[in-house]
Design an enzyme around this catalytic site. Structure first.
Site: not given
Ligand code: GLC
Length: 596
Positions: A256, A298
């Site tokens: 993430d 991500e």
């Molecule tokens: C990523 C997740 C999102 C979250 C962010 C902070 O972007 O997809 O939902 O708010 O991380 O952890």
């Protein structure tokens, strides 16, 4: 066993140690990392070891056209992990082979950013089950041919994580796990160059902590404290937890917010070279300990930044990345009836080397951020700011003639920036059609939905659906009645799965049935030779911007896809139609998709 370990480690030892020492110059920490790696390797079950061996022989396993992902919240879909096991048949009916469960590790309640504020990286949140439930689920999923993906939230912890609690209590060892400052000197310097992620809901990048009497770096929400990866202990601890999840049977780790993990004054604190060093190390660590496990990054960044996260074929980093650009461009093309930007984006991505692989999706748990390619927009004579404003106004339903129902996310009146929220069905017009009791409007809405699913299914990569989209689930406006959810409009599309409506998928003519059947047809298409891992995908030029043309080639097979992004019938003349074996002029009905 020892022999296999040494063999696997030998492949990466030099590079791993070199990178680690370059970053940290700390031999004791490196020894600690290698000890954790070996412990995790030794603790891996026989079943998972067998999976490791299979995957080493079949490294393309996640690239087949038959791979189909789905993302969902455990509680919204089934209640908890135990109950989820009972719903596996429903997933199998849809050919799901890859399940991404939204964060389920221990989190504070009620404010946890959808689970992205983690209190304990080694324990399932009690509201969802236990570690034993998770292990049992991964086993059942494996038997059903479904790989489990879980998030690994690398960038931050909840401010209630034991490390944060110790830091608050004044322990300097744990204060060094975060980025803490006694006054505004350093924070103010950072603020000069670091953009804000949530300018509206969580302005600024630092939060004052009264107990600690310090400012702490909080890129996301004030209760999400950024970890300090300059401290090698942080990396070692995080790797340990990552391997723990792998040994519970997790097969895909979604790392993430990975571009944010390294901070340097005077920079944007995104995509810094050290981030790549860490991701490369993680890749090597997984290949040594649990080669069945792959990494999905991500990285919500423009293609230029994105490609670097794949590393090179010799030194790879992520196995796959979210195809954010195509997702955004698909929605933009639908609202403008113009596929030129989408085509340009696809051309840029299709030109990436063979090892670059995407997760293609229309909607996920997050908003749609209108990050379009501004240079390309200007080249086409499109004003980027006005285009963005048009798109978010269109999808919140405000723009005259818009069929969509959605909401803005993080609207910033200063910059005129905003993102969009809503489910696929509501953004495509189903909600409006229901309101107006219009069969004609419903028909167009279903066509839009299937057009988008068809186009995204055709792109290079693994397909991922958002749970609920397979039955055209609508926006959940009632989130506004829940004070704990009301301030985050992403909750508009984070709705309880409607099992009552799901039954209608079996009744011909219903919305649910039409979407369900449409997706089943796309699955059949994707099982063909043009969707093999090494098939090529290109766009094809035409004279009509409302129509996107793509071509797939697998071995001697070829498949052309034509997608009409407009509610008007269109005729398109493709460049060199003879080469494609198609007619010179092709007629398409409103939102029609043709495979030739
Ligand atoms: C990523 C997740 C999102 C979250 C962010 C902070 O972007 O997809 O939902 O708010 O991380 O952890």
């Amino acid at each position: 066993m020892q022999e296999q370990w040494e063999h696997r480690l030998a492949r990466h030892k030099d590079e791993l140690e070199w990178l680690f020492m370059e970053l940290y110059n700390d031999r004791a920490a490196l020894d600690a990392l290698e000890a954790e790696m070996f412990a995790a390797y030794a603790g891996r079950s026989a079943e998972l070891r067998a999976l490791d061996a299979d995957r080493e022989k079949d490294p393309d396993w996640y690239r087949r056209g038959s791979m189909q992902g789905m993302t969902m919240y455990t509680d919204l879909f089934a209640g908890n992990l135990k109950k989820l096991v009972k719903k596996l048949a429903y997933l199998q009916q849809q050919g799901v082979t890859y399940l991404h469960l939204m964060p389920l590790l221990k989190m504070p309640h009620p404010y946890n950013d959808g689970g992205y504020a983690v209190e304990d990286f080694d324990t399932v949140d009690p509201s969802l089950g236990t570690n034993a439930d998770l292990a049992a689920l991964t086993k059942q999923l494996r038997m059903a041919g479904i790989s489990l993906c879980l998030d690994f939230v690398m960038n931050h912890t909840a401010d209630t994580h034991p490390w944060a609690l110790r830091a608050k209590a004044g322990d300097p060892v744990y204060q060094n796990y975060y980025c803490c400052y006694p006054d505004r000197t350093i924070p103010d310097l950072y603020e000069q160059t670091v953009p804000q992620v949530f300018p509206n809901t969580a302005p600024g990048n630092f939060t004052w902590n009264e107990e600690m009497q310090r400012w702490v770096l909080t890129t996301f929400h004030p209760y999400q404290w950024d970890l300090n990866y300059r401290n090698p202990a942080v990396l070692v601890e995080m790797v340990k937890s990552m391997l723990n999840l792998a040994n519970l049977g997790v097969e895909v780790l979604r790392i993430d917010a990975v571009p944010y993990i390294w901070k340097t004054l005077g920079t944007t604190c995104r995509n810094l070279p050290q981030v790549h060093t860490i991701v490369r190390m993680v890749r090597m660590i997984l290949e040594c300990v649990c080669p069945a496990v792959i990494i999905k990054g991500e990285v919500v960044m423009a293609p230029r930044e994105l490609a670097a996260y794949y590393g090179t074929p010799v030194k790879p980093e992520c196995h796959m990345l979210y195809n954010v650009s195509v997702m955004v461009n698909l929605w933009a093309a639908l609202a403008t009836r113009d596929t030129r930007l989408l085509k340009a984006q696809l051309d840029e991505l299709n030109a990436l080397p063979e090892h670059c692989w995407f997760i293609n999706y229309l909607r996920c748990h997050d908003d749609i951020g209108w990050g379009l390619d501004e240079d390309e927009e200007r080249r086409l004579g499109i004003d980027p700011q006005r285009h963005k404003e048009y798109l978010y106004r269109f999808y919140d339903g405000e723009y005259p003639g818009s069929w969509a129902r959605g909401e803005l996310y993080n609207y910033d009146p200063g910059t005129g920036d905003a993102r969009s929220c809503g489910t696929t069905a509501s953004l495509c017009g189903v909600e409006t059609a229901v309101e107006h009791k219009s069969d004609a409007a419903m028909d167009l809405a279903v066509k839009r939905i299937l057009l988008l699913h068809s186009a995204v299914s055709f792109c290079k990569g693994t397909l991922m659906l958002n749970s609920g989209d397979e039955i055209g689930q609508l926006n959940g406006w009632d989130y506004k009645d829940d004070p704990n959810r009301a301030d985050d409009s992403r909750n508009l599309h984070r709705t309880v799965f409607n099992w009552r409506k799901a039954v209608l998928r079996r009744r011909p003519g219903t919305l649910q049935n039409r979407i369900w059947q449409g997706l089943a047809e796309l699955r059949t298409l994707r099982s063909g030779p043009c969707f093999e891992p090494n098939a090529s995908v290109t766009t094809w030029g035409g004279d009509n911007p409302a129509v996107l043309a793509m071509v797939r080639r697998g071995g001697t097979h070829r498949l052309t896809g034509l997608f009409n992004f407009s509610e008007q019938p269109q005729t398109v003349h493709l460049d060199s139609p003879a080469l494609l074996g198609v007619d010179a002029a092709i007629y398409l009905k409103p939102y029609e998709v043709k495979f030739l």
